[in-house]
Design an enzyme around this catalytic site. Sequence first.
Site, short mmCIF file in Angstrom:
data_model
loop_
_atom_site.label_atom_id
_atom_site.label_comp_id
_atom_site.label_asym_id
_atom_site.label_seq_id
_atom_site.Cartn_x
_atom_site.Cartn_y
_atom_site.Cartn_z
N CYS A 71 12.91 -7.82 -34.67
CA CYS A 71 12.21 -8.41 -33.52
C CYS A 71 13.28 -8.88 -32.55
O CYS A 71 14.12 -9.71 -32.91
CB CYS A 71 11.33 -9.57 -33.96
SG CYS A 71 10.71 -10.54 -32.57
N CYS A 220 7.76 -9.26 -26.50
CA CYS A 220 8.26 -8.44 -27.60
C CYS A 220 9.56 -7.80 -27.13
O CYS A 220 9.54 -6.96 -26.23
CB CYS A 220 7.23 -7.37 -27.98
SG CYS A 220 7.81 -6.20 -29.22
#
Length: 277
Positions: A71, A220
């Site tokens: 991530c 994101c």
Amino acid sequence: MKFTKMHGLGNDYIYVDAISQKIENPNEISRFVSDRHFGIGSDGLVLILPSDLADFKMRMFNSDGSEAEMCGNAIRCVGKFVYDKKMTDKSTITIETLAGIKVLEMTIENDKVVLVKVDMGEPILKAETIPVLSEKHPVIDEEITAKDYCYNFTCVSIGNPHAITYIENVEEFPLEKIGPLFEIHEKFPRKTNVEFVELIDDSTVKMRVWERGAGETLACGTGACAVLVASVLKGYVGRKATVKLLGGDLTIEWNESDNHIYMTGPATTVFEGEIDI
């Protein structure tokens, strides 16, 4: 369990020093702490561990308990976590992830990390490695239909799979209705993150993301990188652009000389605490 809640552009995780404390059943812990009513509230759990290959290792878990490869927002916060807590005195560090070893360059102000630039490595464009069921290489404008919805997706992996499509107005788009249909589509053997993108100009794009295992999030990092790659492949933007997310902006560059993607953005500590698990 001692923890720190942090966020990268509103993409929030619970960060735990798993070097000084033993953490068992992280999948269950992630589901528990992520709950915004009965837990702490987050998009997931991130463990900072020792590494034989890098300065540190990170493992991350989504709010549904599933483990993710990487991530981009979380890894920036890992950099801030280890520097601010004096676990390292280096402003450039390496982090081992399931998507490989990433290099972080941290901008320090008043002995605290304020910005982190991450070398995200090379984008993966091969269909079977992303993975996506497609005969195309690279996978540009793959027509995919789910129920009554049909979009042309460009597919990229930044250590995790992304499917990107372009629409006229991201703000009014019914993401919560359409996103999950493509996340679990049979074309994606390991499911996928889904990005819907609006072009602003040749150096700016705006996106919303439906994250695999987490639903819509405010930002994101790997998704922003994938969007930049897809937009370059389609000739929409240059190799460096601003990606606007609900939680703020990231600067993404796809470097021509080494083929690596570089992501620059903030990392923020919200609060620290202890919780019984």
